[in-house]
Design a protein around this motif. Structure first.
Motif, PDB file in Angstrom:
ATOM      1  N   UNK A 184       0.581  -0.673   0.065  1.00  0.00           N
ATOM      2  CA  UNK A 184      -0.034  -0.870   0.323  1.00  0.00           C
ATOM      3  C   UNK A 184       0.900   0.941   0.340  1.00  0.00           C
ATOM      4  N   UNK A 185       2.010   1.202   0.382  1.00  0.00           N
ATOM      5  CA  UNK A 185       2.949   2.275   0.158  1.00  0.00           C
ATOM      6  C   UNK A 185       4.357   1.905  -0.861  1.00  0.00           C
ATOM      7  N   UNK A 186       4.225   1.502  -1.920  1.00  0.00           N
ATOM      8  CA  UNK A 186       5.441   0.962  -2.925  1.00  0.00           C
ATOM      9  C   UNK A 186       5.400   2.326  -3.889  1.00  0.00           C
ATOM     10  N   UNK A 187       4.934   3.365  -3.685  1.00  0.00           N
ATOM     11  CA  UNK A 187       4.558   4.261  -4.666  1.00  0.00           C
ATOM     12  C   UNK A 187       4.613   5.493  -3.615  1.00  0.00           C
ATOM     13  N   UNK A 188       5.348   5.047  -2.528  1.00  0.00           N
ATOM     14  CA  UNK A 188       5.716   6.216  -1.929  1.00  0.00           C
ATOM     15  C   UNK A 188       7.345   6.372  -2.005  1.00  0.00           C
ATOM     16  N   UNK A 189       8.066   7.727  -1.040  1.00  0.00           N
ATOM     17  CA  UNK A 189       9.635   7.882  -0.900  1.00  0.00           C
ATOM     18  C   UNK A 189       9.504   6.828   0.507  1.00  0.00           C
ATOM     19  N   UNK A 190      11.376   6.735   0.791  1.00  0.00           N
ATOM     20  CA  UNK A 190      11.216   6.463   1.794  1.00  0.00           C
ATOM     21  C   UNK A 190      10.944   6.892   2.778  1.00  0.00           C
ATOM     22  N   UNK A 191      11.055   8.296   2.881  1.00  0.00           N
ATOM     23  CA  UNK A 191      10.485   9.252   4.349  1.00  0.00           C
ATOM     24  C   UNK A 191       9.438   9.427   4.428  1.00  0.00           C
ATOM     25  N   UNK A 192       8.710   9.723   3.215  1.00  0.00           N
ATOM     26  CA  UNK A 192       7.129  10.168   2.691  1.00  0.00           C
ATOM     27  C   UNK A 192       6.580   8.430   4.017  1.00  0.00           C
ATOM     28  N   UNK A 193       6.658   7.464   3.395  1.00  0.00           N
ATOM     29  CA  UNK A 193       6.638   5.690   3.741  1.00  0.00           C
ATOM     30  C   UNK A 193       6.588   5.846   5.290  1.00  0.00           C
ATOM     31  N   UNK A 194       7.306   6.055   5.843  1.00  0.00           N
ATOM     32  CA  UNK A 194       7.966   6.388   7.246  1.00  0.00           C
ATOM     33  C   UNK A 194       6.791   6.828   7.989  1.00  0.00           C
TER      34      UNK A 194
END
Length: 187
Positions: A119-129
């Protein structure tokens, strides 16, 4: 029903009941699944977020979208933005924006069990966190199952299982068991 999800001897229990014994209605009231390619509707943004919760307060939706890092495009005010249709399957949004709209919907639903399938595969690492921390904070009483290929998609307090390591451990245990047949190298 509470968010207590317990895997036991090949069964999954929710609040002490086998998932297979739950009615369709009980499953719908218990589980919320956000998958990588879940659909959005060619309806206004606020309706996509509030899907299934028609009377949701627009101010609550707006605040949640802000927390998730979503903002109106330059030159558009927030009220107009909330009323903007997203296009077929959310085509007016980027992949990461679509995922955060779906996550906002899941947070508002606040089901006892949340399944995040890439569900967070399209987010950059910082946004995903940040998004995972918001989910964790907003849904503290829920059981959350997150499937991800991203090693950085971890939040403190979550248990982590690597399927490749789990398979290797299962194979080693099977080989070590008395009387077990040897596996061929191709399995």
């Amino acid at each position: 029903m509470t968010g207590q999800l317990t895997p036991t001897g090949g069964r999954v229990l929710v609040a002490g009941r086998n998932v297979q014994d739950l009615s369709t209605r009980e499953k719908a009231e218990t589980f919320c699944i956000v998958s990588q390619g879940a659909p959005l509707f060619d309806r206004p943004l606020h309706e996509n977020v509030a899907y299934g919760h028609a009377n949701q307060n627009r101010a609550v939706i707006l605040q949640l979208l802000r927390e998730l890092g979503l903002r109106p495009p330059p030159g558009q005010d927030e009220e107009e933005w909330l009323d903007t249709p997203l296009g077929r399957n959310g085509c007016r949004l980027s992949g990461g924006e679509r995922q955060r709209v779906l996550i906002a919907r899941a947070i508002l639903a606040a089901r006892p069990v949340l399944v995040l399938d890439e569900a967070t595969s399209e987010l950059d690492p910082e946004t995903e966190k940040r998004v995972l921390e918001i989910i964790h904070d907003r849904l503290a009483g829920c059981s959350i199952v997150a499937v991800s290929h991203h090693p950085h998609a971890r939040v403190s307090g979550y248990a982590s299982l690597s399927l490749s390591r789990a398979r290797a451990a299962a194979r080693a245990a099977q080989r070590a068991a008395p009387g077990s047949a040897q596996e061929s190298p191709s399995t």
